[in-house]
Design a protein around this motif. Structure first.
Motif, PDB file in Angstrom:
ATOM      1  N   HIS A   1     -12.102  -1.397  28.567  1.00 55.55           N
ATOM      2  CA  HIS A   1     -11.575  -1.483  27.213  1.00 55.55           C
ATOM      3  C   HIS A   1     -12.677  -1.143  26.200  1.00 55.55           C
ATOM      4  O   HIS A   1     -13.856  -1.451  26.429  1.00 55.55           O
ATOM      5  CB  HIS A   1     -11.044  -2.893  26.940  1.00 55.55           C
ATOM      6  CG  HIS A   1      -9.891  -3.273  27.810  1.00 55.55           C
ATOM      7  ND1 HIS A   1      -8.634  -2.730  27.667  1.00 55.55           N
ATOM      8  CD2 HIS A   1      -9.801  -4.148  28.856  1.00 55.55           C
ATOM      9  CE1 HIS A   1      -7.816  -3.242  28.570  1.00 55.55           C
ATOM     10  NE2 HIS A   1      -8.504  -4.107  29.308  1.00 55.55           N
TER      11      HIS A   1
ATOM     12  N   TYR B   1     -11.785 -13.254  26.065  1.00 61.50           N
ATOM     13  CA  TYR B   1     -10.520 -13.387  26.795  1.00 61.50           C
ATOM     14  C   TYR B   1      -9.334 -12.931  25.957  1.00 61.50           C
ATOM     15  O   TYR B   1      -8.292 -12.556  26.509  1.00 61.50           O
ATOM     16  CB  TYR B   1     -10.344 -14.820  27.305  1.00 61.50           C
ATOM     17  CG  TYR B   1     -11.250 -15.126  28.467  1.00 61.50           C
ATOM     18  CD1 TYR B   1     -10.999 -14.565  29.720  1.00 61.50           C
ATOM     19  CD2 TYR B   1     -12.374 -15.935  28.318  1.00 61.50           C
ATOM     20  CE1 TYR B   1     -11.840 -14.817  30.795  1.00 61.50           C
ATOM     21  CE2 TYR B   1     -13.220 -16.184  29.383  1.00 61.50           C
ATOM     22  CZ  TYR B   1     -12.946 -15.624  30.625  1.00 61.50           C
ATOM     23  OH  TYR B   1     -13.784 -15.858  31.677  1.00 61.50           O
TER      24      TYR B   1
ATOM     25  N   LEU C   1      -9.490  -9.117  26.413  1.00 62.35           N
ATOM     26  CA  LEU C   1      -9.310  -8.789  27.823  1.00 62.35           C
ATOM     27  C   LEU C   1      -7.829  -8.795  28.212  1.00 62.35           C
ATOM     28  O   LEU C   1      -7.368  -7.925  28.955  1.00 62.35           O
ATOM     29  CB  LEU C   1     -10.094  -9.777  28.688  1.00 62.35           C
ATOM     30  CG  LEU C   1     -10.036  -9.551  30.205  1.00 62.35           C
ATOM     31  CD1 LEU C   1     -10.630  -8.210  30.585  1.00 62.35           C
ATOM     32  CD2 LEU C   1     -10.757 -10.683  30.936  1.00 62.35           C
ATOM     33  N   PHE C   2      -7.102  -9.778  27.692  1.00 59.89           N
ATOM     34  CA  PHE C   2      -5.702  -9.913  28.100  1.00 59.89           C
ATOM     35  C   PHE C   2      -4.712  -9.259  27.124  1.00 59.89           C
ATOM     36  O   PHE C   2      -3.523  -9.178  27.443  1.00 59.89           O
ATOM     37  CB  PHE C   2      -5.352 -11.390  28.282  1.00 59.89           C
ATOM     38  CG  PHE C   2      -5.946 -11.982  29.533  1.00 59.89           C
ATOM     39  CD1 PHE C   2      -5.389 -11.698  30.774  1.00 59.89           C
ATOM     40  CD2 PHE C   2      -7.070 -12.793  29.479  1.00 59.89           C
ATOM     41  CE1 PHE C   2      -5.938 -12.231  31.933  1.00 59.89           C
ATOM     42  CE2 PHE C   2      -7.622 -13.329  30.632  1.00 59.89           C
ATOM     43  CZ  PHE C   2      -7.055 -13.042  31.869  1.00 59.89           C
ATOM     44  N   THR C   3      -5.181  -8.763  25.982  1.00 55.68           N
ATOM     45  CA  THR C   3      -4.247  -8.177  25.014  1.00 55.68           C
ATOM     46  C   THR C   3      -4.498  -6.700  24.729  1.00 55.68           C
ATOM     47  O   THR C   3      -3.586  -6.006  24.298  1.00 55.68           O
ATOM     48  CB  THR C   3      -4.287  -8.943  23.676  1.00 55.68           C
ATOM     49  OG1 THR C   3      -5.595  -8.823  23.093  1.00 55.68           O
ATOM     50  CG2 THR C   3      -3.933 -10.409  23.883  1.00 55.68           C
TER      51      THR C   3
ATOM     52  N   ARG D   1      -4.631  -2.863  24.850  1.00 58.16           N
ATOM     53  CA  ARG D   1      -3.874  -1.845  25.566  1.00 58.16           C
ATOM     54  C   ARG D   1      -4.636  -0.520  25.643  1.00 58.16           C
ATOM     55  O   ARG D   1      -4.119   0.462  26.174  1.00 58.16           O
ATOM     56  CB  ARG D   1      -2.526  -1.613  24.879  1.00 58.16           C
ATOM     57  CG  ARG D   1      -1.619  -2.845  24.896  1.00 58.16           C
ATOM     58  CD  ARG D   1      -0.274  -2.541  24.262  1.00 58.16           C
ATOM     59  NE  ARG D   1       0.600  -3.710  24.304  1.00 58.16           N
ATOM     60  CZ  ARG D   1       1.849  -3.710  23.853  1.00 58.16           C
ATOM     61  NH1 ARG D   1       2.363  -2.610  23.312  1.00 58.16           N
ATOM     62  NH2 ARG D   1       2.581  -4.812  23.929  1.00 58.16           N
TER      63      ARG D   1
ATOM     64  N   TRP E   1      -7.858   1.904  26.774  1.00 54.45           N
ATOM     65  CA  TRP E   1      -8.849   2.078  27.828  1.00 54.45           C
ATOM     66  C   TRP E   1      -9.735   3.267  27.466  1.00 54.45           C
ATOM     67  O   TRP E   1      -9.285   4.217  26.829  1.00 54.45           O
ATOM     68  CB  TRP E   1      -8.183   2.343  29.182  1.00 54.45           C
ATOM     69  CG  TRP E   1      -7.363   1.195  29.681  1.00 54.45           C
ATOM     70  CD1 TRP E   1      -6.055   0.924  29.405  1.00 54.45           C
ATOM     71  CD2 TRP E   1      -7.814   0.135  30.534  1.00 54.45           C
ATOM     72  NE1 TRP E   1      -5.649  -0.228  30.040  1.00 54.45           N
ATOM     73  CE2 TRP E   1      -6.711  -0.739  30.739  1.00 54.45           C
ATOM     74  CE3 TRP E   1      -9.023  -0.154  31.156  1.00 54.45           C
ATOM     75  CZ2 TRP E   1      -6.789  -1.871  31.540  1.00 54.45           C
ATOM     76  CZ3 TRP E   1      -9.111  -1.295  31.957  1.00 54.45           C
ATOM     77  CH2 TRP E   1      -8.014  -2.144  32.140  1.00 54.45           C
TER      78      TRP E   1
ATOM     79  N   VAL F   1      -5.940 -11.465  38.215  1.00 53.99           N
ATOM     80  CA  VAL F   1      -5.392 -10.803  37.020  1.00 53.99           C
ATOM     81  C   VAL F   1      -6.531 -10.413  36.081  1.00 53.99           C
ATOM     82  O   VAL F   1      -6.530  -9.327  35.484  1.00 53.99           O
ATOM     83  CB  VAL F   1      -4.388 -11.728  36.311  1.00 53.99           C
ATOM     84  CG1 VAL F   1      -3.937 -11.107  34.983  1.00 53.99           C
ATOM     85  CG2 VAL F   1      -3.195 -11.992  37.209  1.00 53.99           C
TER      86      VAL F   1
ATOM     87  N   ASP G   1      -8.145  -7.334  37.320  1.00 56.09           N
ATOM     88  CA  ASP G   1      -7.248  -6.194  37.108  1.00 56.09           C
ATOM     89  C   ASP G   1      -7.288  -5.731  35.663  1.00 56.09           C
ATOM     90  O   ASP G   1      -7.196  -4.533  35.383  1.00 56.09           O
ATOM     91  CB  ASP G   1      -5.829  -6.592  37.505  1.00 56.09           C
ATOM     92  CG  ASP G   1      -4.869  -5.420  37.444  1.00 56.09           C
ATOM     93  OD1 ASP G   1      -5.096  -4.429  38.161  1.00 56.09           O
ATOM     94  OD2 ASP G   1      -3.897  -5.493  36.673  1.00 56.09           O
ATOM     95  N   ARG G   2      -7.440  -6.674  34.740  1.00 56.45           N
ATOM     96  CA  ARG G   2      -7.498  -6.327  33.325  1.00 56.45           C
ATOM     97  C   ARG G   2      -8.874  -5.826  32.897  1.00 56.45           C
ATOM     98  O   ARG G   2      -9.006  -5.174  31.865  1.00 56.45           O
ATOM     99  CB  ARG G   2      -7.131  -7.557  32.486  1.00 56.45           C
ATOM    100  CG  ARG G   2      -5.685  -7.970  32.566  1.00 56.45           C
ATOM    101  CD  ARG G   2      -4.801  -6.975  31.832  1.00 56.45           C
ATOM    102  NE  ARG G   2      -5.227  -6.784  30.455  1.00 56.45           N
ATOM    103  CZ  ARG G   2      -4.916  -5.727  29.706  1.00 56.45           C
ATOM    104  NH1 ARG G   2      -4.183  -4.754  30.222  1.00 56.45           N
ATOM    105  NH2 ARG G   2      -5.336  -5.634  28.456  1.00 56.45           N
TER     106      ARG G   2
ATOM    107  N   ARG H   1     -10.536  -0.330  35.612  1.00 51.15           N
ATOM    108  CA  ARG H   1      -9.739   0.514  36.493  1.00 51.15           C
ATOM    109  C   ARG H   1     -10.676   1.521  37.151  1.00 51.15           C
ATOM    110  O   ARG H   1     -11.371   2.268  36.453  1.00 51.15           O
ATOM    111  CB  ARG H   1      -8.655   1.247  35.693  1.00 51.15           C
ATOM    112  CG  ARG H   1      -7.612   0.337  35.069  1.00 51.15           C
ATOM    113  CD  ARG H   1      -6.651   1.135  34.193  1.00 51.15           C
ATOM    114  NE  ARG H   1      -5.557   0.309  33.699  1.00 51.15           N
ATOM    115  CZ  ARG H   1      -4.627   0.734  32.842  1.00 51.15           C
ATOM    116  NH1 ARG H   1      -4.669   1.985  32.381  1.00 51.15           N
ATOM    117  NH2 ARG H   1      -3.665  -0.081  32.444  1.00 51.15           N
TER     118      ARG H   1
END
Length: 297
Positions: free
Chosen positions: A25, A37, A40-42, A44, A46, A88, A91-92, A95
């Motif tokens: 990200h 965090y 990391l989780f919000t 979208r 990359w 998770v 994964d976030r 990639r």
């Protein structure tokens, strides 16, 4: 692959290979006001694929690696990462794309080295994309800072990016080093480090922030501009030069380390800073040698 010839002195050549690519990200590359965090989780967004660089130093005492890349098993083995919410998070976080020919053994062979010729692998830190070649290096000595190794025993290592089952691999020969005072004014503003061979050519410097025990490696040769391999202190040396820090790690320590590195750059105007995921590292390394070559793949 990019390489630079350093024909005089104990270091003959420095090369760079990539064990695949990673997308992260933008908030990972450059810190924002968002808590880790949260983004990391919000997030979208990359980045474009970034290299996973391994630096290869041909020294008169033997072949030395700085970092070992990402394990291809991380994209082929469904059980490589932990499950649950921790899985998770991984994964976030990133990639990866790693082709069959991008293992550490294969990448070294592509530039004419047998992996069995590696004498020492220095790890900048113990995150997954720096320890991926460890299972291929049972014959070599693995060097890590004592502070970084001790962090494995601290609570919740997996939530801190430390996959112990892929680090503490049976059969590896570990050497833990700690910075000691060095009477070498040429490394100022750093006052301590670890001289890998005792000849001043490869000096490990403490550069905490991304992790508590992160190391960088200063590579020097007579009549040549020095190289500084910095792991994940930065993802883009232009950001480092401007004083910006990444979004993962202790921001205070990262800021202090960034100031030290930039002062070292000021004292050595030709210093090339080589990060683990900087797309500009290949051209930076190529610009330091009398002869260079680039191999794609």
């Amino acid at each position: 692959m990019t390489n630079a010839n350093l024909t005089a002195g104990p270091v003959q050549r420095v090369s760079m290979v990539s064990t695949g690519s990673v997308s992260i990200h933008p908030e990972h590359v450059a810190a924002t006001r968002k808590p880790l965090y949260w983004w990391l989780f919000t997030s979208r967004r990359w980045t474009a694929p970034l290299p996973i660089n391994v630096y290869v130093v041909e020294h008169r005492e033997g072949l030395v690696l700085f970092d070992t890349g990402q394990d291809r098993a991380s994209v082929t083995d469904p059980g490589y990462f932990p499950g649950g919410i921790t899985g998770v998070m991984y994964d976030r976080l990133a990639r990866f794309e790693i082709a069959p020919e991008q293992t550490l053994t294969a990448r070294l062979a592509a530039i004419g080295h047998d992996i069995r010729d590696v004498r020492i692998a220095v790890l900048s830190h113990l995150h997954q994309d720096h320890i991926g070649g460890l299972r291929e290096l049972a014959h070599a000595e693995i060097v890590v800072s004592g502070r970084e190794w001790d962090s494995l025993a601290e609570p919740l290592p997996e939530l801190r990016g430390l996959l112990r089952s892929h680090i503490d691999v049976p059969g590896l020969r570990w050497r833990r080093v700690d910075p000691e005072p060095l009477a070498d004014p040429s490394i100022a503003p750093f006052a301590s480090g670890h001289d890998l061979f005792g000849d001043g050519s490869l000096v490990l410097l403490p550069t905490p922030g991304h992790t508590p025990g992160s190391l960088s490696m200063l590579v020097r040769g007579p009549g040549r501009a020095p190289l500084l391999m910095v792991g994940d202190v930065t993802y883009d040396t232009r950001l480092l030069e401007a004083g910006h820090v990444p979004g993962v790690g202790d921001r205070g320590e990262l800021a202090d380390t960034t100031r030290l590195i930039n002062e070292l750059r000021t004292r050595h105007p030709g210093l090339a800073v080589l990060a683990a995921h900087d797309p500009g590292a290949a051209s930076a390394l190529a610009g330091t040698g009398t002869r260079t070559a680039v191999e794609r793949g």
